[in-house]
Design an enzyme around this catalytic site. Structure first.
Site, PDB file in Angstrom:
ATOM      1  CB  CYS A  31      40.466  47.310  35.989  1.00  0.00           C
ATOM      2  SG  CYS A  31      38.914  46.998  36.624  1.00  0.00           S
ATOM      3  CG  HIS A  49      44.636  44.082  39.193  1.00  0.00           C
ATOM      4  ND1 HIS A  49      44.368  45.994  39.110  1.00  0.00           N
ATOM      5  CD2 HIS A  49      43.549  43.736  39.231  1.00  0.00           C
ATOM      6  CE1 HIS A  49      43.313  45.892  38.653  1.00  0.00           C
ATOM      7  NE2 HIS A  49      42.714  45.271  38.973  1.00  0.00           N
ATOM      8  CG  HIS A 104      39.627  48.208  41.658  1.00  0.00           C
ATOM      9  ND1 HIS A 104      40.042  49.448  41.441  1.00  0.00           N
ATOM     10  CD2 HIS A 104      38.847  47.306  41.154  1.00  0.00           C
ATOM     11  CE1 HIS A 104      40.419  48.872  39.829  1.00  0.00           C
ATOM     12  NE2 HIS A 104      39.741  47.311  39.676  1.00  0.00           N
TER      13      HIS A 104
END
Length: 414
Positions: A165, A304, A341
């Site tokens: 990620c 994030h 995401h």
């Protein structure tokens, strides 16, 4: 040793669940548009997860020849479309005189997962002779960089970062350093991902990382009570970054300057973040040290903020530990509340959001903010965009494997 070059952003390209270009994506982010909905690409009946952030009204054949597109996985297709937009936006002329000084550095967290699934079924059902000769080139994560380089003719530094990620942010950070030290005049950089597949949904579900909430208004709710995991998204975010010298010489439009990059490892766990967000805290401090600034200098942080119970709390702790008293005055939003995401692509999209926040003096919100977690007590810009004069903005990306990557952006001043 020669002095480091200043590095600026001159072009942007985006494909996201809230827009098929930068303009639409940014406008919808400021409006608080929710890009999360029921998954249409695969039948999710066997799964406990039914929502994702898919691209809307997107047809690859509007952008790439059908025959060529069939030889690329979706993640590569997305990268090409976004890279073309970024290069066009930058008005960057890649020709025989400039190609050697223009590079490509685009990452993908998982590469061609859909390609793998199709090829595996062919192998099991019909034997090895039916596996496509394009299988490996379609599968490997570096092929986004390879195909973009071929498509645009960029022959400079060429590579790909794979840090789950954190991929997009690490990719931009590495490209930033390449330009800063003078190894290229410009880099086409960012992240891309196409993870809405059977295997990816099954795998992330098995690790209990994904939300099993079927309510599109509450499934992805960063920093809220009751959050139960992230919602997957797809797309690409690509920047053209170049030396200030190069940008000024050709009269390029400049969105913002990149001034800091920090990257660290947790050395703790394959999926869980280190306690108290220790690794993320060190990455934020490293990025500020690289930029030569202090916590009080930063006005906005694109978090994030994936909407996982542990991840959000640890990031808040990391921010507080890094910023101290300055955290009380910091605007912190999670745009994943709108996009989901995007894994390896998320750092690219969020770099675009950070730079445009500086340029337009506006901060995109954290939507679905209705039940605040008292332990996540930062100013998360709830539900509505806010006007904010920004000199410095920061973007965090934290990945499976303990990868932490942070970028610092600055309002451009000649």
């Amino acid at each position: 040793m020669s002095q480091n070059k200043r590095v600026v952003i001159t072009g942007m390209g985006a494909l996201s669940p809230i827009g098929n270009d930068v303009k639409t994506t940014w406008e919808n982010a400021l409006k608080g548009v929710n890009g999360i909905d029921k998954i249409t690409r695969i039948d999710t009946e066997p799964y406990s997860v039914h929502l994702a952030g898919e691209l809307k009204n997107f047809n690859i054949e509007d952008h790439i020849d059908k025959k060529e597109a069939r030889r690329m996985d979706r993640f590569t297709q997305y990268a090409i479309v976004a890279a073309r937009e970024a290069v066009k936006d930058a008005q960057l002329d890649i020709n025989e005189n400039t190609a050697d000084r223009i590079g490509v550095w685009i990452g993908s967290g998982i590469g061609g997962m859909e390609t793998f699934e199709i090829a595996h079924k062919q192998l099991m059902d019909k034997g090895p002779r039916r596996v496509s000769p394009f299988f490996v080139p379609m599968l490997i994560p570096d092929m986004a960089t390879g195909q973009v380089s071929i498509d645009l003719g960029a022959k400079g530094p060429n590579g790909a970062t794979v840090t789950a990620c954190a991929t997009g942010t690490n990719s931009i950070g590495e490209a930033f350093k390449i330009v800063q030290r003078g190894d290229a005049d410009a880099m086409i950089t960012g992240g891309t991902e196409a993870p809405i597949t059977h295997m990816a949904i099954a795998g992330f579900s098995a690790s209990r990382a994904l939300s099993t909430n079927d309510d599109i208004e509450t499934a992805c709710r960063p920093f809220q009570e009751g959050r139960d995991g992230f919602v997957m998204g797809e797309g690409a975010g690509i920047l053209v970054i170049e030396s200030l010298e190069s940008a000024q010489a050709r009269g390029a439009n400049i969105y913002a300057e990149i001034v800091g990059y920090g990257t660290t490892g947790d050395a703790y766990h394959i999926t869980a973040p280190a306690p108290e967000g220790e690794g993320g805290s060190r990455a934020m401090q490293a990025a500020m040290d690289d930029a030569g600034i202090e916590p009080k200098d930063v006005q906005y942080l694109n978090a994030h903020g994936t909407s996982t119970p542990v991840g959000d709390l640890n990031e808040v702790k990391a921010i507080k530990n890094t910023f101290g008293e300055a955290a009380k005055h910091l605007k912190v939003s999670s745009t994943k509340s709108m996009t989901g995401h995007l894994l390896g692509a998320t750092g690219g999209i969020e770099a675009i959001f950070s730079a445009l926040s500086i340029k337009d003096s506006k901060v995109a919100p954290t939507i679905h903010a209705v039940t605040p977690d008292p332990e996540c007590d930062l100013d998360i810009v709830p539900n509505e965009a806010q006007d904010l004069d920004i000199t410095y903005a920061m973007s965090n990306s934290l990945g499976f494997g303990g990868h932490n990557a942070v970028l610092v952006f600055k309002k451009f001043e000649a």
